[in-house]
Design a protein around this motif. Structure first.
Motif, mmCIF file in Angstrom:
data_model
loop_
_atom_site.group_PDB
_atom_site.id
_atom_site.type_symbol
_atom_site.label_atom_id
_atom_site.label_comp_id
_atom_site.label_asym_id
_atom_site.label_seq_id
_atom_site.Cartn_x
_atom_site.Cartn_y
_atom_site.Cartn_z
ATOM 1 N N PHE A 166 -46.013 22.765 -0.315
ATOM 2 C CA PHE A 166 -46.169 22.482 0.225
ATOM 3 C C PHE A 166 -44.810 21.782 0.397
ATOM 4 N N TYR A 167 -44.515 21.801 2.286
ATOM 5 C CA TYR A 167 -42.639 21.086 1.766
ATOM 6 C C TYR A 167 -42.833 19.402 2.882
ATOM 7 N N PHE A 168 -42.182 18.179 2.708
ATOM 8 C CA PHE A 168 -41.972 17.573 3.228
ATOM 9 C C PHE A 168 -40.973 17.959 4.770
ATOM 10 N N GLY A 169 -41.233 17.137 5.972
ATOM 11 C CA GLY A 169 -40.169 17.521 6.730
ATOM 12 C C GLY A 169 -39.926 16.937 7.474
ATOM 13 N N SER A 170 -38.709 16.775 7.769
ATOM 14 C CA SER A 170 -38.633 15.405 8.608
ATOM 15 C C SER A 170 -38.960 14.741 9.693
ATOM 16 N N MET A 171 -39.778 13.263 9.800
ATOM 17 C CA MET A 171 -40.629 13.261 10.568
ATOM 18 C C MET A 171 -40.658 12.131 10.979
ATOM 19 N N TYR A 172 -40.343 11.734 13.025
ATOM 20 C CA TYR A 172 -40.383 10.745 13.718
ATOM 21 C C TYR A 172 -41.834 10.852 13.893
ATOM 22 N N ASN B 135 -37.948 24.780 6.119
ATOM 23 C CA ASN B 135 -38.365 25.635 5.091
ATOM 24 C C ASN B 135 -38.147 25.229 3.575
ATOM 25 N N GLY B 136 -37.539 24.357 3.148
ATOM 26 C CA GLY B 136 -36.525 23.828 1.763
ATOM 27 C C GLY B 136 -35.223 24.315 1.900
ATOM 28 N N ASN B 137 -34.210 24.617 3.135
ATOM 29 C CA ASN B 137 -33.409 25.481 3.368
ATOM 30 C C ASN B 137 -32.480 24.338 3.086
#
Length: 280
Positions: free
Chosen positions: A150-156, A168-170
């Motif tokens: 699983f990935y962590f995204g940029s969160m608001y 997706n990790g790019n």
């Protein structure tokens, strides 16, 4: 008869979920800013003798996210290598802290829901990932996309509202840029509006309990959210909710102005909202 039209399937994405980790155990390996041993250097039989530098921002940021999701966080990292923020979390007992290097036996606890590493030694991280695979434990290896379940995204986040942007990790930096663009386009009080809608839903379930009321409840709440502005939802008070709920049985959604007027539903037709004229 025309053929039905369905959306095309576009592979290569991730299944983005709001994963509930409340009261679940999560293991974090690494939490400092100086070079430390990721594995027990006595475990030479298994080859775990590599040094690994723990990443400051990754460890601290992920611990905060987990704590905000009410997870039970266990941190394994030598105290000498903890950065100030992670050390603070440990000192405040916000996490269960083990002042030592990682050991393969740390993964033997069947209560572990997921594992996250924040060490910058790819070889050492890969070994942890392989151990997790053997035990079928989902893992996220920082900065190694192929070894992430699983990935962590940029969160608001604004109160109950959470928006995650993932590449997706790019391109993590691109995710941050997109997230800031979205954040700048949102009204400043949207979190309050959502919180009050949640309170209204709870009251509605008390007024109309039972599964058979489910479809009507959803339809009625949808009309409220569409017909009332964000500003009105944010201004909604408890008394407004109670008056609004009086319109649930007849399946109506009066305007905010009518509800705020304090008049009974039968009087709304004559509340003067359409203006008065006097002809002499």
């Amino acid at each position: 008869m025309a053929e039905p039209s369905y959306p095309d399937v576009r592979g290569g994405g991730s299944l983005i979920l709001a994963y509930q980790v409340r009261n679940k155990k999560v293991l974090v390996v690494g939490g400092g800013e100086v070079r430390t041993s990721a594995f027990d250097d006595k475990d030479s039989v298994s080859g775990f003798v590599d040094a690994a530098h723990t990443d400051t921002q990754v460890a601290a940021g992920r611990i905060v996210r987990l704590l905000e999701a009410d997870a039970n966080v266990t941190l394994v990292s030598p105290r000498s290598g903890l950065n100030p923020e992670v050390a603070y979390r440990a000192a405040q007992k916000q996490v269960i802290y083990h002042d030592r290097v990682f050991e393969p036996s740390d993964l033997d606890d069947p209560a572990i829901t997921m594992v996250m590493t924040a060490i910058d030694d790819p070889e050492a991280s890969s070994r942890i990932w392989k151990l997790c695979k053997e035990r079928r434990i989902p893992a996220n290896i920082a900065d190694v996309p192929p070894e992430c379940d699983f990935y962590f995204g940029s969160m608001y986040r604004d109160g109950p509202l959470q928006i995650m942007v993932s590449t997706n990790g790019n391109g993590p930096k691109m995710a941050n840029i997109v997230r800031r663009r979205i954040e700048g386009s949102l009204p400043p009080n949207i979190g309050d509006a959502i919180a009050k809608v949640g309170a209204l839903r709870k009251k509605l379930r008390q007024v109309a309990p039972g599964n058979e009321q489910g479809p009507k409840r959803m339809k009625w709440m949808t009309k409220v959210c569409v017909q009332w502005s964000l500003e009105e939802l944010c201004d909604m008070e408890t008394e407004d909710m109670d008056r609004l709920l009086e319109s649930y049985d007849p399946d109506e959604v009066p305007s905010f102005q009518k509800v705020r007027s304090g008049l009974e539903p039968g009087e709304w037709e004559f509340d003067g909202s359409f203006g008065w004229s006097c002809v002499i």
